[in-house]
Scaffold this motif. Structure first.
Motif, PDB file in Angstrom:
ATOM      1  N   TYR A  32      -9.882  42.661  96.553  1.00 31.14           N
ATOM      2  CA  TYR A  32      -9.849  43.169  95.177  1.00 31.14           C
ATOM      3  C   TYR A  32     -10.085  42.063  94.143  1.00 31.14           C
ATOM      4  CZ  TYR A  32      -5.126  41.287  94.841  1.00 31.14           C
ATOM      5  OH  TYR A  32      -4.047  40.448  94.830  1.00 31.14           O
ATOM      6  N   LEU A  33     -10.089  40.808  94.594  1.00 33.03           N
ATOM      7  CA  LEU A  33     -10.387  39.684  93.705  1.00 33.03           C
ATOM      8  C   LEU A  33     -11.868  39.315  93.736  1.00 33.03           C
ATOM      9  CD1 LEU A  33      -7.319  37.398  94.484  1.00 33.03           C
ATOM     10  CD2 LEU A  33      -7.685  38.846  92.469  1.00 33.03           C
ATOM     11  N   GLY A  34     -12.664  40.116  94.429  1.00 30.52           N
ATOM     12  CA  GLY A  34     -14.105  39.875  94.467  1.00 30.52           C
ATOM     13  C   GLY A  34     -14.764  40.296  93.164  1.00 30.52           C
ATOM     14  N   ILE A  35     -16.075  40.178  93.141  1.00 27.51           N
ATOM     15  CA  ILE A  35     -16.847  40.569  91.952  1.00 27.51           C
ATOM     16  C   ILE A  35     -16.981  42.084  91.959  1.00 27.51           C
ATOM     17  CG2 ILE A  35     -19.076  40.422  90.781  1.00 27.51           C
ATOM     18  CD1 ILE A  35     -19.501  37.766  92.396  1.00 27.51           C
ATOM     19  N   TYR A  36     -16.466  42.732  90.921  1.00 27.10           N
ATOM     20  CA  TYR A  36     -16.716  44.155  90.737  1.00 27.10           C
ATOM     21  C   TYR A  36     -17.588  44.277  89.490  1.00 27.10           C
ATOM     22  CZ  TYR A  36     -16.250  49.092  91.415  1.00 27.10           C
ATOM     23  OH  TYR A  36     -16.542  50.405  91.687  1.00 27.10           O
ATOM     24  N   PRO A  37     -18.872  44.608  89.694  1.00 24.87           N
ATOM     25  CA  PRO A  37     -19.837  44.559  88.590  1.00 24.87           C
ATOM     26  C   PRO A  37     -19.466  45.398  87.373  1.00 24.87           C
ATOM     27  CG  PRO A  37     -20.979  44.679  90.666  1.00 24.87           C
ATOM     28  CD  PRO A  37     -19.522  44.900  90.965  1.00 24.87           C
ATOM     29  N   GLY A  45     -13.812  37.758  90.039  1.00 27.85           N
ATOM     30  CA  GLY A  45     -14.635  37.510  91.216  1.00 27.85           C
ATOM     31  C   GLY A  45     -15.694  36.451  91.009  1.00 27.85           C
ATOM     32  N   VAL A  46     -16.082  36.200  89.764  1.00 26.85           N
ATOM     33  CA  VAL A  46     -17.071  35.149  89.504  1.00 26.85           C
ATOM     34  C   VAL A  46     -16.555  33.821  90.043  1.00 26.85           C
ATOM     35  CG1 VAL A  46     -18.225  33.832  87.670  1.00 26.85           C
ATOM     36  CG2 VAL A  46     -18.140  36.335  87.559  1.00 26.85           C
ATOM     37  N   ALA A  47     -15.275  33.582  89.912  1.00 22.84           N
ATOM     38  CA  ALA A  47     -14.673  32.357  90.442  1.00 22.84           C
ATOM     39  C   ALA A  47     -14.170  32.525  91.873  1.00 22.84           C
ATOM     40  CB  ALA A  47     -13.517  31.913  89.550  1.00 22.84           C
ATOM     41  N   MET A  48     -13.689  33.709  92.216  1.00 17.76           N
ATOM     42  CA  MET A  48     -12.991  33.898  93.490  1.00 17.76           C
ATOM     43  C   MET A  48     -13.860  34.351  94.657  1.00 17.76           C
ATOM     44  SD  MET A  48      -9.886  32.982  93.051  1.00 17.76           S
ATOM     45  CE  MET A  48      -9.189  33.626  94.553  1.00 17.76           C
ATOM     46  N   ALA A  49     -14.934  35.089  94.400  1.00 12.25           N
ATOM     47  CA  ALA A  49     -15.697  35.729  95.477  1.00 12.25           C
ATOM     48  C   ALA A  49     -16.114  34.787  96.609  1.00 12.25           C
ATOM     49  CB  ALA A  49     -16.912  36.462  94.907  1.00 12.25           C
ATOM     50  N   PRO A  50     -16.613  33.582  96.323  1.00  7.92           N
ATOM     51  CA  PRO A  50     -17.010  32.717  97.437  1.00  7.92           C
ATOM     52  C   PRO A  50     -15.854  32.263  98.330  1.00  7.92           C
ATOM     53  CG  PRO A  50     -18.146  32.061  95.449  1.00  7.92           C
ATOM     54  CD  PRO A  50     -17.086  33.047  95.044  1.00  7.92           C
ATOM     55  N   LEU A  51     -14.636  32.399  97.852  1.00  6.67           N
ATOM     56  CA  LEU A  51     -13.466  32.019  98.651  1.00  6.67           C
ATOM     57  C   LEU A  51     -12.991  33.146  99.556  1.00  6.67           C
ATOM     58  CD1 LEU A  51     -11.409  30.226  95.857  1.00  6.67           C
ATOM     59  CD2 LEU A  51     -12.926  29.181  97.550  1.00  6.67           C
ATOM     60  N   LEU A  52     -13.495  34.349  99.341  1.00 13.10           N
ATOM     61  CA  LEU A  52     -13.010  35.541 100.037  1.00 13.10           C
ATOM     62  C   LEU A  52     -13.999  35.985 101.110  1.00 13.10           C
ATOM     63  CD1 LEU A  52     -12.031  37.461  96.792  1.00 13.10           C
ATOM     64  CD2 LEU A  52     -10.519  36.081  98.231  1.00 13.10           C
ATOM     65  N   HIS A  53     -13.477  36.343 102.276  1.00 15.36           N
ATOM     66  CA  HIS A  53     -14.327  36.796 103.371  1.00 15.36           C
ATOM     67  C   HIS A  53     -13.660  37.961 104.091  1.00 15.36           C
ATOM     68  CE1 HIS A  53     -15.978  32.885 102.419  1.00 15.36           C
ATOM     69  NE2 HIS A  53     -17.108  33.350 102.924  1.00 15.36           N
ATOM     70  N   GLY A  54     -14.484  38.893 104.526  1.00 14.89           N
ATOM     71  CA  GLY A  54     -13.968  40.122 105.119  1.00 14.89           C
ATOM     72  C   GLY A  54     -13.369  39.963 106.499  1.00 14.89           C
ATOM     73  N   HIS A 105     -17.916  42.575  95.753  1.00 10.34           N
ATOM     74  CA  HIS A 105     -18.802  41.610  96.400  1.00 10.34           C
ATOM     75  C   HIS A 105     -17.971  40.371  96.714  1.00 10.34           C
ATOM     76  CE1 HIS A 105     -22.586  43.719  95.175  1.00 10.34           C
ATOM     77  NE2 HIS A 105     -21.759  44.195  94.245  1.00 10.34           N
ATOM     78  N   ILE A 106     -17.926  39.996  97.996  1.00  9.60           N
ATOM     79  CA  ILE A 106     -17.154  38.822  98.408  1.00  9.60           C
ATOM     80  C   ILE A 106     -18.015  37.944  99.317  1.00  9.60           C
ATOM     81  CG2 ILE A 106     -14.906  39.968  98.208  1.00  9.60           C
ATOM     82  CD1 ILE A 106     -14.936  40.252 101.292  1.00  9.60           C
TER      83      ILE A 106
END
Length: 183
Positions: A32-37, A45-54, A105-106
């Motif tokens: 839920y901290l990913g990019i939600y357009p 998510g602009v800052a967090m998405a690259p740190l998150l993986h499914g 988007h993560i």
């Protein structure tokens, strides 16, 4: 390689694995901290998405390319590497926030596409021997990434891939035209 060359991508990978480990042991999904357009809450998510993986495979498949491409960027172009890396990280994610499909988007694949695109196109634009060799080597190693731009799996953020490729291309063009920068 300069001693600090691998440090920024290695540091990012450390945080990716740390976040994944915390998610695994606490059984909390940080997706839920990913990019939600186009949602204000999705800007985190602009800052967090690259740190998150499914899952573990997603994380592992992002780690090695991030280390290789990020390490190559910092090794071959140390003076511009921090700016290129920040462009790749933030501008890619901002574009995904603007243009992406409405879901979370993560992952670091947008960053990976931006780094690969930069390393390929910089040599083509700069046209000096060193940069062209690096471009050719990156095409050899990561040319298959082009297939990821056209993913038919709804769970894969092809928008991150495409926006990363665009940001890498734009950064390569911009930095290759600057005569004031010693690479």
């Amino acid at each position: 390689m300069p001693k600090s060359g691998i440090v920024p991508p290695l540091r990012l990978c450390f945080f990716m694995w740390l976040v994944f480990t915390i998610e695994f042991y606490t059984r909390i999904d940080f997706g839920y901290l990913g990019i939600y357009p186009r949602e204000i809450s999705g800007l985190i998510g602009v800052a967090m998405a690259p740190l998150l993986h499914g899952n573990f495979n997603h994380l592992a498949s992002n780690t090695i390319p991030l280390l290789v491409l990020g390490g190559s960027l910092y090794f071959f172009y140390p003076r511009i590497a921090p700016r290129v890396f920040l462009h790749a990280y933030f501008f890619t994610n901002i574009l995904v926030w603007i243009f992406g499909r409405p879901f979370y988007h993560i992952g670091a694949s947008g960053l990976i596409y931006a780094l690969a695109s930069f390393l390929v196109f910089f040599g083509l634009f700069k046209r000096n021997f060193k940069s062209v060799i690096i471009s050719a080597f990156m095409i050899f190693l990561y040319g298959g990434l082009a297939y990821g731009l056209f993913s038919f799996d709804d769970r894969i953020s092809w928008e991150s891939h495409l926006m990363g490729a665009v940001v890498g291309l734009a950064s390569a063009f911009t930095f290759s035209k600057s005569n004031r920068i010693n690479y």
